[in-house]
Scaffold this active site. Sequence first.
Site, PDB file in Angstrom:
ATOM      1  N   PHE A 142       0.852  -1.194   0.000  1.00 18.21           N
ATOM      2  CA  PHE A 142       0.000   0.000   0.000  1.00 18.21           C
ATOM      3  C   PHE A 142       0.883   1.237   0.000  1.00 18.21           C
ATOM      4  CE2 PHE A 142      -2.384   3.511   1.850  1.00 18.21           C
ATOM      5  CZ  PHE A 142      -3.502   3.509   1.034  1.00 18.21           C
ATOM      6  N   ASP A 229       9.660   2.481   1.270  1.00 10.00           N
ATOM      7  CA  ASP A 229       8.557   3.283   1.817  1.00 10.00           C
ATOM      8  C   ASP A 229       8.518   3.047   3.331  1.00 10.00           C
ATOM      9  OD1 ASP A 229       6.103   4.212   2.713  1.00 10.00           O
ATOM     10  OD2 ASP A 229       4.960   3.488   0.992  1.00 10.00           O
ATOM     11  N   LYS A 258       3.437  10.273   8.076  1.00  9.63           N
ATOM     12  CA  LYS A 258       2.807   9.814   9.314  1.00  9.63           C
ATOM     13  C   LYS A 258       3.480  10.361  10.580  1.00  9.63           C
ATOM     14  CE  LYS A 258       0.328   5.704   7.705  1.00  9.63           C
ATOM     15  NZ  LYS A 258      -1.064   5.946   8.061  1.00  9.63           N
TER      16      LYS A 258
HETATM   17  C1  LIG Z   1       3.348   2.518   3.825  1.00  8.25           C
HETATM   18  C2  LIG Z   1       2.416   3.621   3.458  1.00  8.25           C
HETATM   19  N1  LIG Z   1       2.717   4.403   2.416  1.00  8.25           N
HETATM   20  C3  LIG Z   1       1.911   5.426   2.062  1.00  8.25           C
HETATM   21  C4  LIG Z   1       0.744   5.687   2.732  1.00  8.25           C
HETATM   22  C5  LIG Z   1      -0.131   6.822   2.304  1.00  8.25           C
HETATM   23  O1  LIG Z   1       0.006   7.855   3.211  1.00  8.25           O
HETATM   24  P1  LIG Z   1      -1.070   9.071   3.229  1.00  8.25           P
HETATM   25  O2  LIG Z   1      -2.345   8.476   3.721  1.00  8.25           O
HETATM   26  O3  LIG Z   1      -0.462  10.053   4.172  1.00  8.25           O
HETATM   27  O4  LIG Z   1      -1.168   9.571   1.842  1.00  8.25           O
HETATM   28  C6  LIG Z   1       0.404   4.892   3.822  1.00  8.25           C
HETATM   29  C7  LIG Z   1      -0.858   5.134   4.557  1.00  8.25           C
HETATM   30  O5  LIG Z   1      -1.366   4.323   5.262  1.00  8.25           O
HETATM   31  C8  LIG Z   1       1.257   3.831   4.192  1.00  8.25           C
HETATM   32  O6  LIG Z   1       0.962   3.031   5.224  1.00  8.25           O
END
Ligand SMILES: Cc1ncc(COP(=O)(O)O)c(C=O)c1O
Length: 406
Positions: A142, A229, A258
């Site tokens: 994700f 990520d 986050k």
């Molecule tokens: C690993 C990861 N990357 C990207 C995102 C996307 O982040 P945002 O909701 O701040 O766009 C999330 C959100 O849960 C995530 O867990």
Amino acid sequence: MNAPESAVLTIPARPMPHVLNTYGRLPIALSHGKGCWLWDTEGRKYLDALGGIAVNTLGHAHPKLVPALQDQVARLIHTSNYYEVPLQEQLAAKLCEISGLSGAFFCNSGLEANEAALKIARKFGHDKGIDAPEVIVYERAFHGRSIATLSASGNPKVQAGFGPLVPGFVRVPLNDLAAVQEVARSRPNVVAVFLETIQGEGGVNPSRWEYLQGLRRLCDEQGWLLMLDEVQCGIGRTGRWFAYQWAGIQPDVMPLAKGLGSGVPVGAVVCGPRAVNVLGPGNHGTTFGGNPLAMRAGVETLRIMEEDGVMANAAAVGEALHAGLVRELGGLHGVVDIRGAGLMIGIELARPCGVLLARAAAAGLLISVTADSVIRIVPPLIMSHDEAAQVVAILCPLVKAFLAQT
Ligand SMILES: Cc1ncc(COP(=O)(O)O)c(C=O)c1O
């Protein structure tokens, strides 16, 4: 034992007719918090084991963060990137110090950090003369909900209804180095490997450390970028600044968000030497990204984490919480696995368990359920041993009662 019933379970969510209907919300309106505790507008109290989905690093109303943010709001909130923002350099320098990388671009969210990473990968390819660059991505990944990041994500539910997807992604299963080696043999246009060091939304699925080391070697051999990520697993959550540090490797590109601003929206893409000069003037930009308020939140979050030993706390409390969950639930019929690192823990059950979200809230505990059947615990990193014991004491009877239901 039956899960406790309460008004929370029976009252439907209050309608918000002017807000688009994109979330299934619980009928709870939170009004204020302190540390790992939240109160709703009805006066009910909750232990926060969700941390705003791995965001509230320092919990709620932290006594050092609040005055710093108040000070910043009174000075300057936003100016734009037409001018120098000295706090950007301060936060970027700190991120480079703790990651071993070389430079950062600031944005506002995880998906934006990942969009920037994908643009870096494509530009890196174009600079090498590859006109249609490809990026290796993962099953169950994700990365966000923009068109490019949902295309990179490995969840059909996130993609459904939004085709055509962005091309240029090659998908492989996690922790299978042979699958990536096969891609290396068959796809000459690959320029990068892009994965979460520990998958979050996909069910708290850690990359094995040997797998990450193997990917690092392969990326070096192939001239690919390794893009990790760390939006969910980074910023101290696993007991180190970044989860990849457990594997003793360095990525070339690392998106963050986050926990970086402890609740204030901050995103960053941090780059190592091979990626740091890929983007130049005019290649990328943002109105809000890197504004003084967001940067101050990042600087203060990292400062307070160091000053108060927050990472060591995440490691120790995470270990105790994991041990408590294994003691109560390990080996039970219907419990598939209890896994994770530090304060990022997933309890995988044998069947979908979304109903536990409301039952836990009714019992005074905020958690999440992801990938249908994985209870996810990602609390503030300041959680105490006593609070972790309370998480175990509230959650485990609910899980046992759920498992006992036919
Ligand atoms: C690993 C990861 N990357 C990207 C995102 C996307 O982040 P945002 O909701 O701040 O766009 C999330 C959100 O849960 C995530 O867990």
